[in-house]
Design a protein around this motif. Structure first.
Motif, PDB file in Angstrom:
ATOM      1  N   PHE A 153      28.030  -3.628  11.803  1.00  0.00           N
ATOM      2  CA  PHE A 153      27.296  -4.298  10.736  1.00  0.00           C
ATOM      3  C   PHE A 153      25.817  -4.070  10.761  1.00  0.00           C
ATOM      4  O   PHE A 153      25.132  -3.731  11.336  1.00  0.00           O
ATOM      5  CB  PHE A 153      27.490  -5.745  10.553  1.00  0.00           C
ATOM      6  CG  PHE A 153      27.333  -6.445  11.847  1.00  0.00           C
ATOM      7  CD1 PHE A 153      26.105  -6.780  12.294  1.00  0.00           C
ATOM      8  CD2 PHE A 153      28.371  -6.845  12.917  1.00  0.00           C
ATOM      9  CE1 PHE A 153      25.780  -7.567  13.404  1.00  0.00           C
ATOM     10  CE2 PHE A 153      28.103  -7.184  14.077  1.00  0.00           C
ATOM     11  CZ  PHE A 153      26.844  -7.782  14.103  1.00  0.00           C
ATOM     12  N   THR A 154      25.318  -4.359   9.172  1.00  0.00           N
ATOM     13  CA  THR A 154      23.771  -4.369   9.112  1.00  0.00           C
ATOM     14  C   THR A 154      23.461  -5.852   8.911  1.00  0.00           C
ATOM     15  O   THR A 154      23.840  -6.666   8.351  1.00  0.00           O
ATOM     16  CB  THR A 154      23.666  -3.715   7.818  1.00  0.00           C
ATOM     17  OG1 THR A 154      23.828  -2.373   7.976  1.00  0.00           O
ATOM     18  CG2 THR A 154      22.064  -3.762   7.438  1.00  0.00           C
ATOM     19  N   VAL A 155      22.259  -6.084   9.869  1.00  0.00           N
ATOM     20  CA  VAL A 155      21.553  -7.595   9.683  1.00  0.00           C
ATOM     21  C   VAL A 155      21.030  -7.644   8.419  1.00  0.00           C
ATOM     22  O   VAL A 155      19.904  -6.831   8.321  1.00  0.00           O
ATOM     23  CB  VAL A 155      21.081  -7.769  10.977  1.00  0.00           C
ATOM     24  CG1 VAL A 155      20.210  -9.168  11.060  1.00  0.00           C
ATOM     25  CG2 VAL A 155      21.761  -7.538  12.368  1.00  0.00           C
ATOM     26  N   ARG A 156      21.215  -8.864   7.591  1.00  0.00           N
ATOM     27  CA  ARG A 156      20.313  -9.023   6.681  1.00  0.00           C
ATOM     28  C   ARG A 156      19.198 -10.153   6.938  1.00  0.00           C
ATOM     29  O   ARG A 156      18.275 -10.341   6.417  1.00  0.00           O
ATOM     30  CB  ARG A 156      21.091  -9.453   5.576  1.00  0.00           C
ATOM     31  CG  ARG A 156      21.975  -8.214   4.759  1.00  0.00           C
ATOM     32  CD  ARG A 156      23.078  -8.623   3.711  1.00  0.00           C
ATOM     33  NE  ARG A 156      22.656  -9.713   2.830  1.00  0.00           N
ATOM     34  CZ  ARG A 156      23.650 -10.150   1.854  1.00  0.00           C
ATOM     35  NH1 ARG A 156      24.807  -9.696   1.914  1.00  0.00           N
ATOM     36  NH2 ARG A 156      23.390 -11.170   1.318  1.00  0.00           N
ATOM     37  N   SER A 157      19.672 -11.087   7.452  1.00  0.00           N
ATOM     38  CA  SER A 157      18.982 -12.225   7.719  1.00  0.00           C
ATOM     39  C   SER A 157      19.674 -12.954   9.307  1.00  0.00           C
ATOM     40  O   SER A 157      20.604 -12.779   9.508  1.00  0.00           O
ATOM     41  CB  SER A 157      18.918 -13.369   6.752  1.00  0.00           C
ATOM     42  OG  SER A 157      18.243 -14.180   6.906  1.00  0.00           O
ATOM     43  N   LEU A 158      18.787 -13.891   9.801  1.00  0.00           N
ATOM     44  CA  LEU A 158      19.430 -14.538  10.917  1.00  0.00           C
ATOM     45  C   LEU A 158      18.641 -16.012  11.003  1.00  0.00           C
ATOM     46  O   LEU A 158      17.445 -16.167  10.970  1.00  0.00           O
ATOM     47  CB  LEU A 158      18.711 -13.710  12.238  1.00  0.00           C
ATOM     48  CG  LEU A 158      19.353 -14.035  13.600  1.00  0.00           C
ATOM     49  CD1 LEU A 158      20.661 -13.402  13.438  1.00  0.00           C
ATOM     50  CD2 LEU A 158      18.822 -13.704  14.733  1.00  0.00           C
ATOM     51  N   SER A 159      19.524 -16.831  11.418  1.00  0.00           N
ATOM     52  CA  SER A 159      19.133 -18.419  11.488  1.00  0.00           C
ATOM     53  C   SER A 159      19.714 -18.506  12.948  1.00  0.00           C
ATOM     54  O   SER A 159      20.987 -18.827  13.027  1.00  0.00           O
ATOM     55  CB  SER A 159      19.639 -19.322  10.540  1.00  0.00           C
ATOM     56  OG  SER A 159      19.309 -20.616  10.665  1.00  0.00           O
ATOM     57  N   GLY A 160      18.733 -18.822  13.890  1.00  0.00           N
ATOM     58  CA  GLY A 160      19.319 -19.218  15.189  1.00  0.00           C
ATOM     59  C   GLY A 160      19.825 -17.911  15.655  1.00  0.00           C
ATOM     60  O   GLY A 160      19.313 -16.924  15.818  1.00  0.00           O
ATOM     61  N   ALA A 161      21.293 -18.106  16.113  1.00  0.00           N
ATOM     62  CA  ALA A 161      21.942 -17.047  16.536  1.00  0.00           C
ATOM     63  C   ALA A 161      23.095 -16.741  15.639  1.00  0.00           C
ATOM     64  O   ALA A 161      24.033 -15.924  15.914  1.00  0.00           O
ATOM     65  CB  ALA A 161      22.491 -17.394  17.969  1.00  0.00           C
ATOM     66  N   THR A 162      23.100 -17.160  14.403  1.00  0.00           N
ATOM     67  CA  THR A 162      23.854 -16.777  13.274  1.00  0.00           C
ATOM     68  C   THR A 162      23.267 -16.109  12.274  1.00  0.00           C
ATOM     69  O   THR A 162      22.129 -16.350  11.726  1.00  0.00           O
ATOM     70  CB  THR A 162      24.372 -18.119  12.700  1.00  0.00           C
ATOM     71  OG1 THR A 162      25.060 -19.079  13.396  1.00  0.00           O
ATOM     72  CG2 THR A 162      25.422 -17.831  11.363  1.00  0.00           C
ATOM     73  N   ALA A 163      23.954 -14.511  12.134  1.00  0.00           N
ATOM     74  CA  ALA A 163      23.539 -13.586  11.305  1.00  0.00           C
ATOM     75  C   ALA A 163      24.305 -13.458   9.916  1.00  0.00           C
ATOM     76  O   ALA A 163      25.325 -13.742   9.922  1.00  0.00           O
ATOM     77  CB  ALA A 163      23.567 -12.341  11.953  1.00  0.00           C
ATOM     78  N   LEU A 164      23.406 -13.426   9.038  1.00  0.00           N
ATOM     79  CA  LEU A 164      24.110 -12.954   7.611  1.00  0.00           C
ATOM     80  C   LEU A 164      24.215 -11.562   7.705  1.00  0.00           C
ATOM     81  O   LEU A 164      22.960 -10.950   7.759  1.00  0.00           O
ATOM     82  CB  LEU A 164      23.213 -13.607   6.428  1.00  0.00           C
ATOM     83  CG  LEU A 164      23.681 -13.159   4.873  1.00  0.00           C
ATOM     84  CD1 LEU A 164      24.976 -13.593   4.741  1.00  0.00           C
ATOM     85  CD2 LEU A 164      22.662 -13.411   4.076  1.00  0.00           C
ATOM     86  N   VAL A 165      25.247 -10.837   7.823  1.00  0.00           N
ATOM     87  CA  VAL A 165      25.479  -9.305   7.883  1.00  0.00           C
ATOM     88  C   VAL A 165      26.221  -8.718   6.583  1.00  0.00           C
ATOM     89  O   VAL A 165      26.866  -9.467   5.873  1.00  0.00           O
ATOM     90  CB  VAL A 165      26.122  -9.103   9.218  1.00  0.00           C
ATOM     91  CG1 VAL A 165      25.542  -9.665  10.270  1.00  0.00           C
ATOM     92  CG2 VAL A 165      27.637  -9.462   8.923  1.00  0.00           C
ATOM     93  N   SER A 166      25.948  -7.317   6.541  1.00  0.00           N
ATOM     94  CA  SER A 166      26.598  -6.594   5.563  1.00  0.00           C
ATOM     95  C   SER A 166      27.680  -5.837   6.210  1.00  0.00           C
ATOM     96  O   SER A 166      27.288  -5.179   7.361  1.00  0.00           O
ATOM     97  CB  SER A 166      25.846  -5.896   4.587  1.00  0.00           C
ATOM     98  OG  SER A 166      24.852  -6.585   3.785  1.00  0.00           O
TER      99      SER A 166
END
Length: 314
Positions: free
Chosen positions: A264-277
């Motif tokens: 996947f591609t990382v779009r954003s990260l909060s703590g250890a939780t990623a918003l991915v595409s």
């Protein structure tokens, strides 16, 4: 490679820099080679990760603390399966940090850990994407990183204590008197990022909790601390995951991180939780990378398979 979790670097300054400048908050996936050598991988916005998760959950070793800024990570000598959390029994028994939570109740600790705990500490209130708020502590040397790694959306520092004993007494009092929890589980943090509350609402929730806490602390007949009013600065790379400027639909990441191929591609990260595409999908997916902790992975040109039934959700 054995995954040890997600960690954040400290920004160059506590204040958010001027527009267009990086804030210095740099997350990375912490890895150890079989030899124990660090092989960390940056989790940069726009970066692609491809890996296969191998079978098993493995011990991460233990820590020896020699002072406020000095600690030694010791790899598990037996490369054993995990038994307690992310440790085998012998490593758990050797870990200095397991003793820190009873220190303020008179528990005995090694000299190095005592030195670490006797440095100044901060008491904070952290609010997460669904509105859950917890009280916690951070040493002075990890004041910013602690909240970045927790995945806070909004947070306030409410007290500065002269040492870790006092700050943990305060933490317990806040829980006892106000009912503020000391733990929000990683799964709950990740789930809340699927539909995060508005940033202004989370800010108001945090400010109310912080004000109530300061009122309680101001009434205490206890020395060794002072109340403070200071906001934590969230890293810019977390903004999209926290919903600050992203209104598109989000969905849970379609696979567990206990096996299989992932890419996947990382779009954003909060703590250890990623918003991915994911390839071919416009929506974002919330992926709890903390679930990789204790897993062995191998990197390659792997891709996450999106089940056909997922299409009905879009």
């Amino acid at each position: 490679m054995l995954v040890h979790g997600v960690a954040w670097d400290r920004p160059a300054a506590q204040d958010r820099p001027s527009a267009g400048m990086p804030d210095g908050g740099s997350p990375a996936l912490l890895l150890r080679a079989p030899s124990g050598e660090p092989r960390d991988v940056p989790l940069a916005v726009g970066g692609r990760l491809g890996f296969r998760v191998l079978d098993g959950l493995w011990c991460l070793g233990h820590s020896k603390v020699h002072g406020p800024r000095e600690r030694l990570h010791v790899p598990c000598p037996d490369a054993a399966p995990a038994e307690r959390g992310r440790q085998c029994g012998p490593c758990f028994a050797r870990d200095d940090f397991r003793l820190m939570h009873d220190f303020h109740r008179g528990g005995s600790v090694p000299a190095g850990l005592r030195s670490y705990l006797m440095q100044p500490h901060w008491l904070y209130l952290a609010t997460f994407a669904g509105g859950a708020t917890k009280v916690g502590t951070a040493s002075s040397v990890r004041k910013w990183q602690r909240l970045a790694e927790q995945g806070a959306v909004r947070a306030s520092y409410v007290a500065h204590a002269e040492d870790g004993r006092v700050v943990r007494i305060l933490e317990d009092l806040v829980t006892q008197e106000l009912g503020t929890v000391q733990l929000v589980r990683s799964a709950a943090k990740a789930a809340s990022l699927l539909e995060p509350l508005a940033d202004v609402e989370l800010s108001a929730i945090n400010k109310r909790a912080a004000a109530r806490t300061r009122e309680l602390l101001d009434e205490l007949a206890l020395g060794g601390f002072s109340t403070v009013e200071e906001d934590w600065q969230r890293p810019a790379v977390a903004d999209e995951a926290c919903g600050v400027f992203d209104s598109r639909r989000r969905h849970p990441y379609p696979q567990a991180f206990d096996g299989g191929d992932h890419g996947f591609t990382v779009r954003s990260l909060s703590g250890a939780t990623a918003l991915v595409s994911l390839p071919g999908e416009e929506s974002g997916f919330i992926a709890g990378l903390g679930a990789l902790k204790g897993r062995r992975i191998e990197f390659g040109h792997y891709c996450t398979e999106v089940p056909a039934l997922q299409d009905s959700l879009f």
